[in-house]
Every structure is written in structure tokens, then in C-alpha cells.
Enzyme design. Structure first.
Site, PDB file in Angstrom:
ATOM      1  N   LEU A   1      -9.259 -65.853 -46.331  1.00 35.85           N
ATOM      2  CA  LEU A   1      -8.175 -66.705 -45.853  1.00 35.85           C
ATOM      3  C   LEU A   1      -7.862 -67.874 -46.798  1.00 35.85           C
ATOM      4  O   LEU A   1      -6.693 -68.085 -47.156  1.00 35.85           O
ATOM      5  CB  LEU A   1      -8.520 -67.241 -44.449  1.00 35.85           C
TER       6      LEU A   1
ATOM      7  N   LYS B   1     -17.450 -56.060 -60.191  1.00 31.47           N
ATOM      8  CA  LYS B   1     -16.623 -57.017 -59.446  1.00 31.47           C
ATOM      9  C   LYS B   1     -16.666 -58.407 -60.097  1.00 31.47           C
ATOM     10  O   LYS B   1     -15.735 -59.181 -59.984  1.00 31.47           O
ATOM     11  CB  LYS B   1     -17.121 -57.157 -58.005  1.00 31.47           C
TER      12      LYS B   1
ATOM     13  N   ARG C   1     -13.748 -69.568 -37.200  1.00 33.58           N
ATOM     14  CA  ARG C   1     -14.812 -69.260 -38.160  1.00 33.58           C
ATOM     15  C   ARG C   1     -15.524 -70.535 -38.569  1.00 33.58           C
ATOM     16  O   ARG C   1     -14.992 -71.647 -38.449  1.00 33.58           O
ATOM     17  CB  ARG C   1     -14.221 -68.601 -39.421  1.00 33.58           C
TER      18      ARG C   1
ATOM     19  N   ASP D   1     -12.385 -57.866 -36.414  1.00 32.10           N
ATOM     20  CA  ASP D   1     -12.537 -59.329 -36.423  1.00 32.10           C
ATOM     21  C   ASP D   1     -13.053 -59.841 -35.077  1.00 32.10           C
ATOM     22  O   ASP D   1     -12.328 -59.766 -34.082  1.00 32.10           O
ATOM     23  CB  ASP D   1     -11.179 -60.006 -36.680  1.00 32.10           C
TER      24      ASP D   1
ATOM     25  N   SER E   1      -8.568 -55.112 -37.555  1.00 26.25           N
ATOM     26  CA  SER E   1      -9.617 -54.470 -36.762  1.00 26.25           C
ATOM     27  C   SER E   1     -10.997 -54.949 -37.230  1.00 26.25           C
ATOM     28  O   SER E   1     -11.231 -55.151 -38.424  1.00 26.25           O
ATOM     29  CB  SER E   1      -9.494 -52.952 -36.820  1.00 26.25           C
TER      30      SER E   1
ATOM     31  N   ASN F   1     -18.808 -68.229 -43.308  1.00 25.49           N
ATOM     32  CA  ASN F   1     -17.655 -68.098 -44.210  1.00 25.49           C
ATOM     33  C   ASN F   1     -17.767 -69.023 -45.425  1.00 25.49           C
ATOM     34  O   ASN F   1     -17.433 -70.212 -45.327  1.00 25.49           O
ATOM     35  CB  ASN F   1     -16.366 -68.366 -43.437  1.00 25.49           C
TER      36      ASN F   1
ATOM     37  N   TYR G   1     -20.281 -52.376 -43.412  1.00 21.16           N
ATOM     38  CA  TYR G   1     -20.711 -53.515 -44.224  1.00 21.16           C
ATOM     39  C   TYR G   1     -21.906 -54.211 -43.558  1.00 21.16           C
ATOM     40  O   TYR G   1     -22.976 -54.348 -44.150  1.00 21.16           O
ATOM     41  CB  TYR G   1     -19.543 -54.492 -44.429  1.00 21.16           C
TER      42      TYR G   1
HETATM   43  N1  UFG Z   1      -7.199 -64.092 -41.845  1.00 17.31           N
HETATM   44  C1  UFG Z   1      -5.853 -64.097 -41.605  1.00 17.31           C
HETATM   45  N2  UFG Z   1      -5.017 -63.741 -42.612  1.00 17.31           N
HETATM   46  C2  UFG Z   1      -5.462 -63.386 -43.852  1.00 17.31           C
HETATM   47  C3  UFG Z   1      -6.851 -63.388 -44.100  1.00 17.31           C
HETATM   48  C4  UFG Z   1      -7.695 -63.743 -43.063  1.00 17.31           C
HETATM   49  O1  UFG Z   1      -5.406 -64.401 -40.488  1.00 17.31           O
HETATM   50  O2  UFG Z   1      -4.642 -63.069 -44.720  1.00 17.31           O
HETATM   51  C5  UFG Z   1      -8.128 -64.493 -40.773  1.00 17.31           C
HETATM   52  C6  UFG Z   1      -9.104 -63.402 -40.378  1.00 17.31           C
HETATM   53  O3  UFG Z   1      -8.560 -62.560 -39.417  1.00 17.31           O
HETATM   54  C7  UFG Z   1     -10.290 -64.239 -39.889  1.00 17.31           C
HETATM   55  C8  UFG Z   1     -10.225 -65.507 -40.707  1.00 17.31           C
HETATM   56  O4  UFG Z   1      -8.895 -65.560 -41.235  1.00 17.31           O
HETATM   57  O5  UFG Z   1     -10.100 -64.562 -38.546  1.00 17.31           O
HETATM   58  C9  UFG Z   1     -11.193 -65.514 -41.865  1.00 17.31           C
HETATM   59  O6  UFG Z   1     -11.047 -64.303 -42.583  1.00 17.31           O
HETATM   60  P1  UFG Z   1     -11.780 -64.020 -43.948  1.00 17.31           P
HETATM   61  O7  UFG Z   1     -11.336 -62.656 -44.395  1.00 17.31           O
HETATM   62  O8  UFG Z   1     -11.583 -65.153 -44.872  1.00 17.31           O
HETATM   63  O9  UFG Z   1     -13.302 -64.017 -43.561  1.00 17.31           O
HETATM   64  P2  UFG Z   1     -14.070 -63.140 -42.439  1.00 17.31           P
HETATM   65  O10 UFG Z   1     -14.402 -64.082 -41.330  1.00 17.31           O
HETATM   66  O11 UFG Z   1     -13.359 -61.905 -42.100  1.00 17.31           O
HETATM   67  O12 UFG Z   1     -15.321 -62.667 -43.291  1.00 17.31           O
HETATM   68  C10 UFG Z   1     -16.534 -63.285 -43.239  1.00 17.31           C
HETATM   69  C11 UFG Z   1     -17.301 -62.900 -44.509  1.00 17.31           C
HETATM   70  C12 UFG Z   1     -17.691 -61.447 -44.460  1.00 17.31           C
HETATM   71  C13 UFG Z   1     -18.340 -61.130 -43.155  1.00 17.31           C
HETATM   72  C14 UFG Z   1     -17.477 -61.517 -41.991  1.00 17.31           C
HETATM   73  C15 UFG Z   1     -18.142 -61.240 -40.681  1.00 17.31           C
HETATM   74  O13 UFG Z   1     -16.522 -63.128 -45.666  1.00 17.31           O
HETATM   75  O14 UFG Z   1     -18.571 -61.178 -45.514  1.00 17.31           O
HETATM   76  O15 UFG Z   1     -17.200 -62.893 -42.072  1.00 17.31           O
HETATM   77  O16 UFG Z   1     -17.178 -60.877 -39.737  1.00 17.31           O
HETATM   78  F1  UFG Z   1     -18.591 -59.812 -43.059  1.00 17.31           F
END
Ligand code: UFG
Length: 328
Positions: free
Chosen positions: A188, A35, A219, A282, A280, A170, A141
Site C-alpha cells: 500500500l 528479486k 494493519r 485479506d 481475496s 506490515n 505463503y
Molecule cells: N491495499 C489496498 N490497495 C492497494 C494495496 C493494498 O487497498 O493497492 C490494502 C490491502 O488490502 C491491505 C492493506 O492495504 O488491507 C495493506 O496491504 P499490503 O499489500 O501493503 O500489505 P498486507 O497487509 O497485505 O501484507 C502484509 C505483509 C505480507 C503478509 C500479510 C499478511 O506484507 O507479507 O501482511 O496478511 F503476508
């Protein structure tokens, strides 16, 4: 110190390496480049192209470089993928991680900082999250990261390996040299910046019917350099003890819509968005209490302003429009 960074060619690993090198540590980056990117390996670090399951190579790296501590960030980290393909997550995050611990035992390396996650908590019962709150992951995960934390606990009891498990919220932002380049990108902030720079047509908001101030998920965004500095502070406790620490900025966090507004402000560009279905797995809100690491290690985030975090990522993206793809 002489430190091996497993996964040091990845996003967070490269910034951890950069900070370690800056502080005068001797760093060996051990990365399979599955990666990670060769171009992300910081100048001043020694690079070894290897997999955690290549035992002879890994043990030789630990021995020949007289490694005193390991920082382990070599793992898969996509929630959705982990639900589709749990076998991959058990293999890479647990099985390969245990191979690293066993090589450390063999070579008598007894300190490790482990890259863990807020996903170990699952659907939170309260905010902000504290380290003593229940852990009940809702996807493979989080489950595999928690399994590795538990292994660390028992390896400490039996073999005296001290650990610091850092539960990231985040991570975002960049340094001048190191930034976020995933393929596919799911996070995001980089997705918003790709849309701002015309690399994707629009951004989908994953649901606006959450019980939050504007209906979108909240977040806790933390600058990747603040995250990296915590790894260095954590190294200091490992002579004597182990600990688990949350890493976020706390406060009110930011909704997806607030992040979009901040990205538009920083870039000065309109970002086309549309509201889609929930993704799903979130949780509505994830906010860290980082009081424990502040109290015990004196850590405090220096870049808490979301605009500043996004601006650093934007600057990196403009200087590296194709990420590390152009660098060899
Ligand atoms: N989101 C969108 N659109 C996108 C991408 C993200 O609306 O195209 C939202 C997601 O639903 C979330 C927020 O933006 O509410 C942040 O999403 P990210 O994918 O950037 O990050 P996550 O909060 O999902 O992920 C983080 C860490 C993971 C961890 C997770 C725990 O990166 O390693 O929190 O839930 F597992």
C-alpha cells in the site's frame, strides 16, 4: 559476529545489513538477485551472488567466512501469487530454505534468525495477536513460512540449531540508503507514493465494507529500521535458546483510508483513489502484540508515528525515483 544475510539485497535484508554493519559486525550478503538489487547491497558488506540451492557455493560461503549466525530473508512473499502458484512457494520458501539449514548443519553453524510473517496466523480470532494464538494460514505463503518454522523446531531438537522466528506485520519506511523497490509493487505505502509522484494514475482501495471503523482494512505498520533492530537483538538469545516473536507497533493500527490521508499529508499531494472489490485473503484487522519481544529482549519501536514512517519512504523515493534501477 560474522553473519551471513541470505536475501540481503532485498528490501528488509538490505536494512538489516545496514544496521549490522553500523554495529560493527562482519556481514556477508548472499543473494541470487532474483528479486533483490545489487545496488541495495550495503557498502561494507561482502557480496556473494548465489542461490540457496547452489550447495557448494553456499557451504563455501559459510566456511570461508567463519559464519557464526545466519539471518534468512530469502523468500517469496506475495499472498496472491502464492495462491496462483503454490509450487513456487513450496520450492523457494521450504525446499530452498531446507537446503540452507542443511548447509548450516554441514558447516556447524547453529544460529539462525528467520523472517516469518503475520500470515502464519490466518484469519485471526482475536486482536492483538499473540505468539501463542492458533496458526491456521489461509494461503500458501503463510503455510510455507509456518512449515519452515516447524522445520526449525525439529532441527533444533535434533541438531541443536537455535532459531528466532520473527513474525513481521506490515514493514514500511526507508533509510537514507535503502528503500522498497519491488516489481511488481503490491504494498500500500509505496503504491500511494508512486501515485503521489505521478508514476501511477490512481490507487484502488481493496474493499470498504469490512467491519472496521471506516470500512477499510486495519494493519499494523512498523518502520523497517525498528524491524531490523529486532533481528540484531534476537541474535543474542541464540547461544542458549530459540523463540518466536511478533513484530509490530500494536495500538489501534491504521485503516487503508487513514494511510491514504497520511500519505497525502506527508507528500502535500492529492492522491486519486477509487474503491474497488476486496482482495481475496485479506483479513479485516491484523494487529500485533509485541509484548513478548519487549519483555524478553527489551525491544521497542522508535518510529511509531505513521507520518514519520511514510515520510522516510517518500524521501527515499524522491532520491531514487526509479528505485535501484539506475544503480549497478
Ligand atoms: N491495499 C489496498 N490497495 C492497494 C494495496 C493494498 O487497498 O493497492 C490494502 C490491502 O488490502 C491491505 C492493506 O492495504 O488491507 C495493506 O496491504 P499490503 O499489500 O501493503 O500489505 P498486507 O497487509 O497485505 O501484507 C502484509 C505483509 C505480507 C503478509 C500479510 C499478511 O506484507 O507479507 O501482511 O496478511 F503476508
Amino acid at each position: 559476529m560474522k553473519i551471513l544475510v541470505a536475501g540481503g539485497a532485498g528490501y528488509i535484508g538490505s536494512v538489516v545489513t545496514e544496521e549490522l554493519v553500523k554495529d560493527g559486525h562482519n556481514v556477508v550478503v548472499y543473494d541470487s538477485l532474483y528479486k533483490g538489487h545489487r545496488g541495495a547491497v550495503v557498502r561494507g558488506a561482502t557480496f556473494i551472488h548465489g542461490d540457496l540451492l547452489e550447495r557448494a557455493k553456499l557451504s563455501a560461503a559459510l566456511r570461508e567466512h567463519n559464519i557464526e549466525a545466519v539471518i534468512h530473508l530469502a523468500a517469496d512473499s506475495l499472498v496472491g501469487e502464492s495462491v496462483q502458484n503454490p509450487a513456487k512457494y513450496y520450492h523457494n520458501n521450504v525446499f530452498a530454505g531446507l537446503a540452507l539449514l542443511d548447509a548450516m548443519r554441514e558447516c556447524k553453524v547453529r544460529r539462525i534468525v528467520f523472517s516469518s510473517t503475520a500470515a502464519t496466523y490466518g484469519e485471526p480470532e482475536k486482536q492483538p495477536l499473540e505468539e501463542r494464538d492458533p496458526t491456521a494460514p489461509t494461503n500458501p505463503y503463510g503455510e510455507t513460512k509456518l512449515a519452515f518454522e516447524r522445520a526449525l523446531h525439529w532441527y533444533e531438537e535434533a541438531y541443536g540449531i537455535h532459531y528466532a522466528a520473527l513474525r513481521y506485520f506490515n514493514a514500511a519506511g526507508a533509510t537514507t540508503h535503502c528503500g522498497e523497490h519491488h516489481n511488481p509493487e503490491t504494498h500500500l505505502i509505496p503504491i500511494l507514493l508512486q501515485a503521489a509522484s505521478g508514476q501511477r494514475p490512481q490507487v484502488e482501495i481493496y474493499g470498504d465494507d469490512y467491519p472496521t471503523r471506516d470500512g477499510t482494512c486495519v494493519r499494523d505498520y512498523i518502520h523497517v529500521v525498528d524491524l531490523a533492530r529486532a533481528h540484531i537483538l534476537a541474535l543474542d538469545i541464540l547461544n542458549a535458546r530459540s523463540a518466536i516473536y511478533n513484530l509490530g507497533c500494536g495500538g489501534e493500527g491504521y485503516t487503508v483510508k487513514e494511510v491514504i490521508a497520511a500519505a497525502q499529508h506527508v507528500t502535500g499531494r492529492e492522491i486519486p483513489v477509487r474503491v474497488g472489490a476486496r482482495r481475496s485473503g485479506d483479513p479485516a484487522v491484523l494487529i500485533a502484540s509485541s509484548d513478548k519481544i519487549k519483555r524478553e529482549l527489551g525491544w521497542s519501536p522508535q518510529k511509531q508515528d505513521l507520518h514519520e514512517i511514510i515520510a522516510s519512504a517518500w524521501q527515499w523515493m524522491q532520491q531514487h525515483p526509479h528505485g535501484y534501477a539506475d544503480e549497478k
